[in-house]
Design a protein around this motif. Sequence first.
Motif, PDB file in Angstrom:
ATOM      1  N   LEU A 144       0.860  -1.190   0.000  1.00  0.00           N
ATOM      2  CA  LEU A 144       0.000   0.000   0.000  1.00  0.00           C
ATOM      3  C   LEU A 144       0.886   1.226   0.000  1.00  0.00           C
ATOM      4  O   LEU A 144       1.706   1.421   0.903  1.00  0.00           O
ATOM      5  CB  LEU A 144      -0.916   0.016   1.228  1.00  0.00           C
ATOM      6  CG  LEU A 144      -1.759   1.296   1.387  1.00  0.00           C
ATOM      7  CD1 LEU A 144      -2.732   1.462   0.225  1.00  0.00           C
ATOM      8  CD2 LEU A 144      -2.509   1.297   2.718  1.00  0.00           C
ATOM      9  N   LEU A 145       0.730   2.075  -1.018  1.00  0.00           N
ATOM     10  CA  LEU A 145       1.537   3.287  -1.137  1.00  0.00           C
ATOM     11  C   LEU A 145       0.703   4.507  -0.765  1.00  0.00           C
ATOM     12  O   LEU A 145      -0.326   4.784  -1.390  1.00  0.00           O
ATOM     13  CB  LEU A 145       2.068   3.430  -2.565  1.00  0.00           C
ATOM     14  CG  LEU A 145       2.811   4.743  -2.878  1.00  0.00           C
ATOM     15  CD1 LEU A 145       4.024   4.910  -1.981  1.00  0.00           C
ATOM     16  CD2 LEU A 145       3.203   4.800  -4.352  1.00  0.00           C
ATOM     17  N   LEU A 146       1.160   5.210   0.259  1.00  0.00           N
ATOM     18  CA  LEU A 146       0.545   6.476   0.653  1.00  0.00           C
ATOM     19  C   LEU A 146       1.467   7.589   0.159  1.00  0.00           C
ATOM     20  O   LEU A 146       2.369   8.021   0.874  1.00  0.00           O
ATOM     21  CB  LEU A 146       0.373   6.547   2.179  1.00  0.00           C
ATOM     22  CG  LEU A 146      -0.383   5.380   2.844  1.00  0.00           C
ATOM     23  CD1 LEU A 146      -0.456   5.589   4.349  1.00  0.00           C
ATOM     24  CD2 LEU A 146      -1.778   5.224   2.248  1.00  0.00           C
ATOM     25  N   ASP A 147       1.250   8.000  -1.092  1.00  0.00           N
ATOM     26  CA  ASP A 147       2.083   9.047  -1.666  1.00  0.00           C
ATOM     27  C   ASP A 147       1.619  10.402  -1.153  1.00  0.00           C
ATOM     28  O   ASP A 147       0.481  10.559  -0.723  1.00  0.00           O
ATOM     29  CB  ASP A 147       2.000   9.006  -3.195  1.00  0.00           C
ATOM     30  CG  ASP A 147       3.320   9.359  -3.852  1.00  0.00           C
ATOM     31  OD1 ASP A 147       4.226   9.838  -3.146  1.00  0.00           O
ATOM     32  OD2 ASP A 147       3.449   9.147  -5.072  1.00  0.00           O
ATOM     33  N   GLU A 148       2.519  11.401  -1.198  1.00  0.00           N
ATOM     34  CA  GLU A 148       2.231  12.729  -0.634  1.00  0.00           C
ATOM     35  C   GLU A 148       1.696  12.589   0.795  1.00  0.00           C
ATOM     36  O   GLU A 148       0.685  13.170   1.186  1.00  0.00           O
ATOM     37  CB  GLU A 148       1.233  13.477  -1.517  1.00  0.00           C
ATOM     38  CG  GLU A 148       1.737  13.708  -2.934  1.00  0.00           C
ATOM     39  CD  GLU A 148       0.750  14.470  -3.785  1.00  0.00           C
ATOM     40  OE1 GLU A 148       0.312  15.555  -3.357  1.00  0.00           O
ATOM     41  OE2 GLU A 148       0.409  13.964  -4.868  1.00  0.00           O
ATOM     42  N   PHE A 149       2.426  11.821   1.573  1.00  0.00           N
ATOM     43  CA  PHE A 149       1.991  11.431   2.914  1.00  0.00           C
ATOM     44  C   PHE A 149       1.754  12.631   3.828  1.00  0.00           C
ATOM     45  O   PHE A 149       0.925  12.569   4.744  1.00  0.00           O
ATOM     46  CB  PHE A 149       3.046  10.500   3.524  1.00  0.00           C
ATOM     47  CG  PHE A 149       2.638   9.837   4.797  1.00  0.00           C
ATOM     48  CD1 PHE A 149       1.460   9.126   4.892  1.00  0.00           C
ATOM     49  CD2 PHE A 149       3.457   9.898   5.925  1.00  0.00           C
ATOM     50  CE1 PHE A 149       1.088   8.494   6.066  1.00  0.00           C
ATOM     51  CE2 PHE A 149       3.113   9.281   7.095  1.00  0.00           C
ATOM     52  CZ  PHE A 149       1.919   8.578   7.168  1.00  0.00           C
ATOM     53  N   ASP A 150       2.470  13.724   3.579  1.00  0.00           N
ATOM     54  CA  ASP A 150       2.310  14.901   4.437  1.00  0.00           C
ATOM     55  C   ASP A 150       0.910  15.498   4.359  1.00  0.00           C
ATOM     56  O   ASP A 150       0.496  16.244   5.245  1.00  0.00           O
ATOM     57  CB  ASP A 150       3.344  15.963   4.058  1.00  0.00           C
ATOM     58  CG  ASP A 150       3.380  16.222   2.564  1.00  0.00           C
ATOM     59  OD1 ASP A 150       2.759  17.179   2.094  1.00  0.00           O
ATOM     60  OD2 ASP A 150       4.027  15.428   1.846  1.00  0.00           O
ATOM     61  N   ALA A 151       0.149  15.169   3.299  1.00  0.00           N
ATOM     62  CA  ALA A 151      -1.211  15.697   3.160  1.00  0.00           C
ATOM     63  C   ALA A 151      -2.146  15.134   4.215  1.00  0.00           C
ATOM     64  O   ALA A 151      -3.161  15.757   4.562  1.00  0.00           O
ATOM     65  CB  ALA A 151      -1.763  15.391   1.768  1.00  0.00           C
ATOM     66  N   ILE A 152      -1.813  13.945   4.757  1.00  0.00           N
ATOM     67  CA  ILE A 152      -2.699  13.321   5.742  1.00  0.00           C
ATOM     68  C   ILE A 152      -2.010  13.052   7.075  1.00  0.00           C
ATOM     69  O   ILE A 152      -2.629  12.526   8.003  1.00  0.00           O
ATOM     70  CB  ILE A 152      -3.286  11.987   5.218  1.00  0.00           C
ATOM     71  CG1 ILE A 152      -2.154  11.037   4.781  1.00  0.00           C
ATOM     72  CG2 ILE A 152      -4.244  12.232   4.064  1.00  0.00           C
ATOM     73  CD1 ILE A 152      -2.635   9.668   4.360  1.00  0.00           C
ATOM     74  N   ALA A 153      -0.737  13.414   7.190  1.00  0.00           N
ATOM     75  CA  ALA A 153      -0.005  13.130   8.434  1.00  0.00           C
ATOM     76  C   ALA A 153       0.733  14.363   8.934  1.00  0.00           C
ATOM     77  O   ALA A 153       1.847  14.264   9.435  1.00  0.00           O
ATOM     78  CB  ALA A 153       0.981  11.972   8.209  1.00  0.00           C
ATOM     79  N   LYS A 154       0.093  15.527   8.831  1.00  0.00           N
ATOM     80  CA  LYS A 154       0.734  16.763   9.286  1.00  0.00           C
ATOM     81  C   LYS A 154       0.848  16.811  10.796  1.00  0.00           C
ATOM     82  O   LYS A 154       0.134  16.119  11.520  1.00  0.00           O
ATOM     83  CB  LYS A 154      -0.064  17.976   8.795  1.00  0.00           C
ATOM     84  CG  LYS A 154       0.113  18.275   7.317  1.00  0.00           C
ATOM     85  CD  LYS A 154      -0.616  19.567   6.957  1.00  0.00           C
ATOM     86  CE  LYS A 154      -0.413  19.918   5.495  1.00  0.00           C
ATOM     87  NZ  LYS A 154      -1.137  21.167   5.134  1.00  0.00           N
ATOM     88  N   HIS A 191       8.113  16.402   1.954  1.00  0.00           N
ATOM     89  CA  HIS A 191       8.195  17.400   3.026  1.00  0.00           C
ATOM     90  C   HIS A 191       8.197  16.714   4.391  1.00  0.00           C
ATOM     91  O   HIS A 191       7.217  16.763   5.136  1.00  0.00           O
ATOM     92  CB  HIS A 191       7.022  18.380   2.928  1.00  0.00           C
ATOM     93  CG  HIS A 191       6.939  19.093   1.609  1.00  0.00           C
ATOM     94  ND1 HIS A 191       7.811  20.090   1.251  1.00  0.00           N
ATOM     95  CD2 HIS A 191       6.098  18.919   0.559  1.00  0.00           C
ATOM     96  CE1 HIS A 191       7.502  20.517   0.035  1.00  0.00           C
ATOM     97  NE2 HIS A 191       6.474  19.834  -0.409  1.00  0.00           N
ATOM     98  N   GLY A 192       9.321  16.090   4.712  1.00  0.00           N
ATOM     99  CA  GLY A 192       9.430  15.409   5.986  1.00  0.00           C
ATOM    100  C   GLY A 192       9.243  16.338   7.167  1.00  0.00           C
ATOM    101  O   GLY A 192       8.779  15.919   8.229  1.00  0.00           O
ATOM    102  N   GLU A 193       9.581  17.623   6.983  1.00  0.00           N
ATOM    103  CA  GLU A 193       9.468  18.581   8.088  1.00  0.00           C
ATOM    104  C   GLU A 193       8.023  18.849   8.480  1.00  0.00           C
ATOM    105  O   GLU A 193       7.754  19.354   9.575  1.00  0.00           O
ATOM    106  CB  GLU A 193      10.169  19.898   7.706  1.00  0.00           C
ATOM    107  CG  GLU A 193       9.431  20.774   6.701  1.00  0.00           C
ATOM    108  CD  GLU A 193       9.600  20.322   5.252  1.00  0.00           C
ATOM    109  OE1 GLU A 193       9.034  20.976   4.350  1.00  0.00           O
ATOM    110  OE2 GLU A 193      10.297  19.303   5.027  1.00  0.00           O
TER     111      GLU A 193
END
Length: 341
Positions: A144-154, A191-193
Amino acid sequence: MAASRVSELLVTSPSAAAPFRDAGSATVPVDADSRMSLVRHEYPVQLEGEPILASSVADRLGQILLERARASELLAEGIAPTRSLLLVGPPGVGKTFSARWVAHHLNLPLLTLDLATVISSYLGKTGSNLRAVLDYAKTVDCVLLLDEFDAIAKRRDDDADIGELKRLVNVLLQEIDDWPPSGLLVAATNHGELLDRAVWRRFDEVVLFDLPSVELLQKSLRQQLDSSSVSNELTYILAQLWAGRSFSEVATTIQRARRSAAVHNVPPAEALLDLVSDELKRSSPKMKKAAAEVLRCATLSERRISAITGLARDTLRKQKEQPTAVSDDPPSSEVGQVTHG
């Protein structure tokens, strides 16, 4: 025997909350209103070539494949293979391609979260869509790939976000903890930050991607360009010129050159040189002279070399009398080769 079987079930169970899920009952999740699928499904995963990776990244991904190949040995020790993987780095450096490569070599379906469908303006809807995807992915062996993860894990301390997004992070934290080792959860972000600090600790593996080195860029260029028309020396000059760029940026430039070559009916190398001429003219004198030496070896005329590099023809004549040494091919020690068991 019974104790060993129970131990294996505990390690491979789909989740802590529901260890005996029925995989056969799973249906692909859809948005309740639009009826559009919340995930994109790909199987088998088809690849064009292999990813070009730094040795540190290649080793980490190769380790994951090796763990899967020897899963029975790990289970015998009461250890689960890597269940979750976080890929962090700038755009265009191979994170998504690496996730696809892993799915391909594991021979597992690749499910990619469709953010455009999952995220809803209705309060509570995004959370329910996300949970539906996670619940579904747990019932099937897949990547399962959650791409652009920062959109849902801010970060949950971001006051600009509404409570709904903060609840998403809580859901994700629990789901990552409960992810079954029969599948693999891969999240990728530029955007890991922006990620919540607790998210970093939940993943079994975190792999950091950097912008490619000159050596890796040259390898990428060799893959994309016809070696019979573009020399290794020229690809090295181009790699030096494009240092600091991503693989995707370089690939876009190569595609532009190919289109130009087809439209104007000229060799791709000729179109590529025309395309990079402005960049060469803005480069350092040392870069210009090195490029001129390579182009002279390619039997281009002084007039043509001057037009490409911006060097005066008098300068080129003097250089011909005292040629600038052109670097040999760079060492291959930093070019990582992905291996798997």
